[in-house]
Design a protein around this motif. Sequence first.
Motif, PDB file in Angstrom:
ATOM      1  N   GLN A  70      11.098   7.221  15.343  1.00  0.00           N
ATOM      2  CA  GLN A  70       9.670   6.973  15.139  1.00  0.00           C
ATOM      3  C   GLN A  70       9.445   6.195  13.846  1.00  0.00           C
ATOM      4  N   HIS A  71      10.196   6.534  12.826  1.00  0.00           N
ATOM      5  CA  HIS A  71      10.071   5.842  11.541  1.00  0.00           C
ATOM      6  C   HIS A  71      10.458   4.371  11.700  1.00  0.00           C
ATOM      7  N   GLN A  72      11.548   4.096  12.376  1.00  0.00           N
ATOM      8  CA  GLN A  72      11.984   2.717  12.588  1.00  0.00           C
ATOM      9  C   GLN A  72      10.984   1.952  13.445  1.00  0.00           C
ATOM     10  N   TYR A  73      10.430   2.588  14.452  1.00  0.00           N
ATOM     11  CA  TYR A  73       9.440   1.948  15.310  1.00  0.00           C
ATOM     12  C   TYR A  73       8.182   1.608  14.506  1.00  0.00           C
ATOM     13  N   GLY A  74       7.738   2.522  13.672  1.00  0.00           N
ATOM     14  CA  GLY A  74       6.565   2.276  12.834  1.00  0.00           C
ATOM     15  C   GLY A  74       6.795   1.135  11.854  1.00  0.00           C
ATOM     16  N   MET A  75       7.960   1.084  11.256  1.00  0.00           N
ATOM     17  CA  MET A  75       8.268  -0.002  10.322  1.00  0.00           C
ATOM     18  C   MET A  75       8.333  -1.340  11.056  1.00  0.00           C
ATOM     19  N   ALA A  76       8.895  -1.358  12.256  1.00  0.00           N
ATOM     20  CA  ALA A  76       8.969  -2.601  13.028  1.00  0.00           C
ATOM     21  C   ALA A  76       7.566  -3.106  13.358  1.00  0.00           C
ATOM     22  N   GLY A 106       0.831  -1.195   0.000  1.00  0.00           N
ATOM     23  CA  GLY A 106       0.000   0.000   0.000  1.00  0.00           C
ATOM     24  C   GLY A 106       0.866   1.245   0.000  1.00  0.00           C
ATOM     25  N   PRO A 107       0.315   2.349   0.435  1.00  0.00           N
ATOM     26  CA  PRO A 107       1.114   3.579   0.454  1.00  0.00           C
ATOM     27  C   PRO A 107       2.330   3.410   1.365  1.00  0.00           C
ATOM     28  N   PRO A 108       3.478   3.859   0.906  1.00  0.00           N
ATOM     29  CA  PRO A 108       4.687   3.690   1.724  1.00  0.00           C
ATOM     30  C   PRO A 108       4.629   4.574   2.963  1.00  0.00           C
ATOM     31  N   PRO A 109       5.330   4.188   4.016  1.00  0.00           N
ATOM     32  CA  PRO A 109       5.366   5.045   5.200  1.00  0.00           C
ATOM     33  C   PRO A 109       6.071   6.357   4.870  1.00  0.00           C
ATOM     34  N   PRO A 110       5.782   7.395   5.613  1.00  0.00           N
ATOM     35  CA  PRO A 110       6.412   8.690   5.321  1.00  0.00           C
ATOM     36  C   PRO A 110       7.929   8.628   5.449  1.00  0.00           C
ATOM     37  N   SER A 111       8.602   9.378   4.621  1.00  0.00           N
ATOM     38  CA  SER A 111      10.064   9.396   4.672  1.00  0.00           C
ATOM     39  C   SER A 111      10.531  10.137   5.915  1.00  0.00           C
ATOM     40  N   PRO A 112      11.735   9.819   6.396  1.00  0.00           N
ATOM     41  CA  PRO A 112      12.222  10.434   7.630  1.00  0.00           C
ATOM     42  C   PRO A 112      12.329  11.954   7.563  1.00  0.00           C
ATOM     43  N   ALA A 142       7.390  16.072   7.246  1.00  0.00           N
ATOM     44  CA  ALA A 142       6.792  16.606   8.471  1.00  0.00           C
ATOM     45  C   ALA A 142       6.019  15.523   9.221  1.00  0.00           C
ATOM     46  N   ALA A 143       5.544  14.476   8.525  1.00  0.00           N
ATOM     47  CA  ALA A 143       4.751  13.424   9.164  1.00  0.00           C
ATOM     48  C   ALA A 143       5.616  12.517  10.045  1.00  0.00           C
ATOM     49  N   ALA A 144       6.862  12.377   9.724  1.00  0.00           N
ATOM     50  CA  ALA A 144       7.767  11.544  10.534  1.00  0.00           C
ATOM     51  C   ALA A 144       8.731  12.466  11.257  1.00  0.00           C
TER      52      ALA A 144
END
Length: 108
Positions: free
Chosen positions: A63-69, A47-53, A56-58
């Motif tokens: 937080q980005h690594q935690y969300g991906m985990a 689906g839509p990729p997570p926001p890039s580091p 403004a969303a990340a």
Amino acid sequence: MFGAIYSFVNTPCGALAVMISHSPADRVELNAFRMTGCQAGRIAPRGPPPPSPGSAAAESMTQHQYGMALYVLALPVIGSILWLCVARGCVVRYPPAPRPAEPAGHAA
């Protein structure tokens, strides 16, 4: 590794159609439904990729690594739940006939 795991899951699922129905039309429909679900399952995690580091969303890389985990851990949990639904809901209506035992010492 993925191909080996996929073949362990796909081979028994492909053989189920023979045990569920004697009708060739029903078997085609069952296999078409199975393959549609297979493709949907391959596309859904993309689906839509997570926001890039840097966006403004990340707010931070942590937080980005935690969300991906969490995302990576959620996929097998959801997949296991769905697999259990299939395992419990599948009914073998036409089991294969038992094979006669071969005499001892006779090579196949």
